[in-house]
Design a protein around this motif. Structure first.
Motif, PDB file in Angstrom:
ATOM      1  N   ALA A 169     -31.897  -4.265  35.584  1.00 35.31           N
ATOM      2  CA  ALA A 169     -31.115  -3.135  36.119  1.00 35.31           C
ATOM      3  C   ALA A 169     -31.405  -1.870  35.317  1.00 35.31           C
ATOM      4  N   PHE A 170     -31.590  -2.027  34.026  1.00 36.06           N
ATOM      5  CA  PHE A 170     -31.946  -0.873  33.196  1.00 36.06           C
ATOM      6  C   PHE A 170     -33.346  -0.381  33.547  1.00 36.06           C
ATOM      7  N   LEU A 171     -34.253  -1.315  33.796  1.00 45.58           N
ATOM      8  CA  LEU A 171     -35.631  -0.918  34.132  1.00 45.58           C
ATOM      9  C   LEU A 171     -35.681  -0.180  35.471  1.00 45.58           C
ATOM     10  N   LEU A 172     -34.759  -0.514  36.378  1.00 47.67           N
ATOM     11  CA  LEU A 172     -34.707   0.226  37.646  1.00 47.67           C
ATOM     12  C   LEU A 172     -34.282   1.667  37.393  1.00 47.67           C
ATOM     13  N   ARG A 173     -33.417   1.852  36.388  1.00 45.35           N
ATOM     14  CA  ARG A 173     -32.961   3.218  36.088  1.00 45.35           C
ATOM     15  C   ARG A 173     -33.972   3.980  35.246  1.00 45.35           C
ATOM     16  N   ASP A 174     -34.725   3.270  34.437  1.00 46.74           N
ATOM     17  CA  ASP A 174     -35.692   3.932  33.568  1.00 46.74           C
ATOM     18  C   ASP A 174     -37.022   3.162  33.613  1.00 46.74           C
ATOM     19  N   PRO A 175     -37.783   3.344  34.692  1.00 44.95           N
ATOM     20  CA  PRO A 175     -39.015   2.558  34.874  1.00 44.95           C
ATOM     21  C   PRO A 175     -40.040   2.788  33.763  1.00 44.95           C
ATOM     22  N   ARG A 176     -39.850   3.862  32.977  1.00 46.39           N
ATOM     23  CA  ARG A 176     -40.822   4.085  31.876  1.00 46.39           C
ATOM     24  C   ARG A 176     -40.807   2.931  30.888  1.00 46.39           C
ATOM     25  N   GLN A 177     -39.709   2.183  30.837  1.00 47.06           N
ATOM     26  CA  GLN A 177     -39.607   1.089  29.854  1.00 47.06           C
ATOM     27  C   GLN A 177     -40.238  -0.215  30.348  1.00 47.06           C
ATOM     28  N   LYS A 178     -40.784  -0.187  31.583  1.00 44.45           N
ATOM     29  CA  LYS A 178     -41.356  -1.434  32.121  1.00 44.45           C
ATOM     30  C   LYS A 178     -42.512  -1.927  31.254  1.00 44.45           C
ATOM     31  N   LYS A 179     -43.278  -0.985  30.708  1.00 45.47           N
ATOM     32  CA  LYS A 179     -44.411  -1.379  29.867  1.00 45.47           C
ATOM     33  C   LYS A 179     -43.929  -2.161  28.638  1.00 45.47           C
ATOM     34  N   GLU A 180     -42.799  -1.682  28.072  1.00 46.72           N
ATOM     35  CA  GLU A 180     -42.241  -2.362  26.896  1.00 46.72           C
ATOM     36  C   GLU A 180     -41.752  -3.764  27.291  1.00 46.72           C
ATOM     37  N   ALA A 181     -41.105  -3.843  28.453  1.00 46.92           N
ATOM     38  CA  ALA A 181     -40.609  -5.148  28.911  1.00 46.92           C
ATOM     39  C   ALA A 181     -41.774  -6.115  29.146  1.00 46.92           C
ATOM     40  N   TRP A 182     -42.851  -5.605  29.702  1.00 44.27           N
ATOM     41  CA  TRP A 182     -44.027  -6.453  29.947  1.00 44.27           C
ATOM     42  C   TRP A 182     -44.596  -6.960  28.617  1.00 44.27           C
ATOM     43  N   ALA A 183     -44.565  -6.115  27.594  1.00 45.12           N
ATOM     44  CA  ALA A 183     -45.030  -6.558  26.264  1.00 45.12           C
ATOM     45  C   ALA A 183     -44.146  -7.704  25.756  1.00 45.12           C
ATOM     46  N   ASP A 184     -42.832  -7.604  25.997  1.00 42.56           N
ATOM     47  CA  ASP A 184     -41.922  -8.688  25.571  1.00 42.56           C
ATOM     48  C   ASP A 184     -42.220  -9.975  26.343  1.00 42.56           C
ATOM     49  N   LEU A 185     -42.451  -9.831  27.655  1.00 40.53           N
ATOM     50  CA  LEU A 185     -42.729 -11.028  28.458  1.00 40.53           C
ATOM     51  C   LEU A 185     -44.033 -11.692  28.022  1.00 40.53           C
ATOM     52  N   GLN A 186     -44.973 -10.884  27.563  1.00 40.54           N
ATOM     53  CA  GLN A 186     -46.232 -11.477  27.092  1.00 40.54           C
ATOM     54  C   GLN A 186     -46.017 -12.272  25.795  1.00 40.54           C
ATOM     55  N   ILE A 187     -45.016 -11.891  25.007  1.00 43.88           N
ATOM     56  CA  ILE A 187     -44.678 -12.721  23.829  1.00 43.88           C
ATOM     57  C   ILE A 187     -44.188 -14.081  24.317  1.00 43.88           C
ATOM     58  N   ALA A 188     -43.325 -14.054  25.352  1.00 45.54           N
ATOM     59  CA  ALA A 188     -42.835 -15.325  25.919  1.00 45.54           C
ATOM     60  C   ALA A 188     -43.996 -16.141  26.468  1.00 45.54           C
ATOM     61  N   MET A 189     -44.946 -15.478  27.152  1.00 42.90           N
ATOM     62  CA  MET A 189     -46.099 -16.189  27.714  1.00 42.90           C
ATOM     63  C   MET A 189     -46.926 -16.834  26.603  1.00 42.90           C
ATOM     64  N   ARG A 190     -47.094 -16.083  25.537  1.00 45.69           N
ATOM     65  CA  ARG A 190     -47.869 -16.627  24.410  1.00 45.69           C
ATOM     66  C   ARG A 190     -47.168 -17.866  23.839  1.00 45.69           C
ATOM     67  N   GLU A 191     -45.858 -17.802  23.691  1.00 44.63           N
ATOM     68  CA  GLU A 191     -45.120 -18.935  23.129  1.00 44.63           C
ATOM     69  C   GLU A 191     -45.169 -20.151  24.057  1.00 44.63           C
ATOM     70  N   LEU A 192     -45.294 -19.884  25.367  1.00 44.71           N
ATOM     71  CA  LEU A 192     -45.354 -20.985  26.346  1.00 44.71           C
ATOM     72  C   LEU A 192     -46.780 -21.474  26.583  1.00 44.71           C
ATOM     73  N   GLY A 193     -47.746 -20.784  25.977  1.00 42.85           N
ATOM     74  CA  GLY A 193     -49.144 -21.164  26.180  1.00 42.85           C
ATOM     75  C   GLY A 193     -49.662 -20.758  27.548  1.00 42.85           C
TER      76      GLY A 193
END
Ligand code: SF4
Length: 264
Positions: free
Chosen positions: A233-257
């Motif tokens: 919901a925050f990303l919908l209000r401030d789409p500029r932060q999507k890049k940061e969120a994607w970086a966080d999700l890639q940490i999760a992806m790395r941890e999951l292999g």
């Protein structure tokens, strides 16, 4: 003097405990309520304020014990149904007054990845499922970008009833409801949890910190890897932060292999 226990109630409780034991569930706990959280009269009320405003640090909530019980994959759906049964037509906190539907969870009981949000909004309250509105559509896109399907992950919230006007849950409400979430985590036993937004991070980590200070690294929730990112919901209000969120999700992806996107 202690009140006498109704024998039929006693027998019902014993039967329920035996049922849990047969499922391999032997540990139950309630996270103690932090009085300083409840005493906080002024809380940020919007997702934007929550994500960006510095939050004064408070006394940490004692960490619950580490998970020791392993539940067989075939028993997880039944164990989750038991939790749902226990919630019942819950009136344990004030949020019950305005809800239409208790929003328990969505996804696979055997998920390797679990997302935890704050609470249901209007669409979720109407449909009885978490993250089905606009923010849910964005979460679906985030899951797809990770190379997963929504039905492969598990999605739940800190509170299971919609706060009026989509306000942030009061500490007393979140402290009352979050033990159900912790039990869901104990049953699903995901390899990685992603906390979506400041409320999920606060109640999973047991401490209040600005989101910016929690992102970008791996935390632990009772021994399970926990990554903090922005609420959709925050990303919908401030789409500029999507890049940061994607970086966080890639940490999760790395941890999951999971396969990470190639760098250009
Ligand atoms: Fe019960 Fe949780 Fe709903 Fe409160 S938010 S009434 S504790 S299910």
């Amino acid at each position: 003097m202690a009140a006498a226990i109704d024998p039929s109630m006693n027998e019902a409780l014993l039967a329920r405990l035996r049922f849990y034991r047969d499922l391999g569930l032997t540990e139950f706990y309630r996270r103690p309520v932090d009085p300083s959280l409840i005493a906080s009269a002024v809380e940020p009320t919007s997702e934007i304020l929550q994500e960006n405003e510095p939050i004064p640090s408070r006394k940490p909530i004692p960490a619950p014990p580490a998970i020791t019980t392993q539940i067989k994959p075939a028993d997880k759906a039944a164990a989750l149904r038991l939790i749902q049964d226990d919630i019942g037509e819950c009136t344990r906190c004030a949020l019950h007054a305005g809800r239409h539907t208790i929003v328990f969870a969505d996804g696979s009981p055997n998920a390797r990845l679990m997302f935890v949000g704050e609470g249901p909004g209007a669409d979720e309250d109407a449909q009885g499922l978490p993250f089905v509105g606009r923010a849910g559509q964005l979460l679906n896109n985030m899951i797809t970008a990770m190379g997963l399907k929504r039905e492969e992950v598990y999605i739940a919230n800190v509170v299971k009833c919609r706060p009026p006007g989509n306000r942030t849950p009061e500490p007393e409400e979140a402290n009352t409801c979050s033990p159900f979430l912790f039990r869901q985590i104990d049953v699903v036993q995901p390899e990685v949890i992603v906390a979506l937004g400041a409320t999920a991070a606060t109640y999973l980590l047991g401490q209040r910190q600005p989101l910016a200070g929690l992102r970008g690294r791996v935390h632990s929730f009772r021994g399970t890897k926990l990554i903090v990112t922005y609420h959709p919901a925050f990303l919908l209000r401030d789409p500029r932060q999507k890049k940061e969120a994607w970086a966080d999700l890639q940490i999760a992806m790395r941890e999951l292999g999971l396969k990470l996107p190639s760098r250009e």
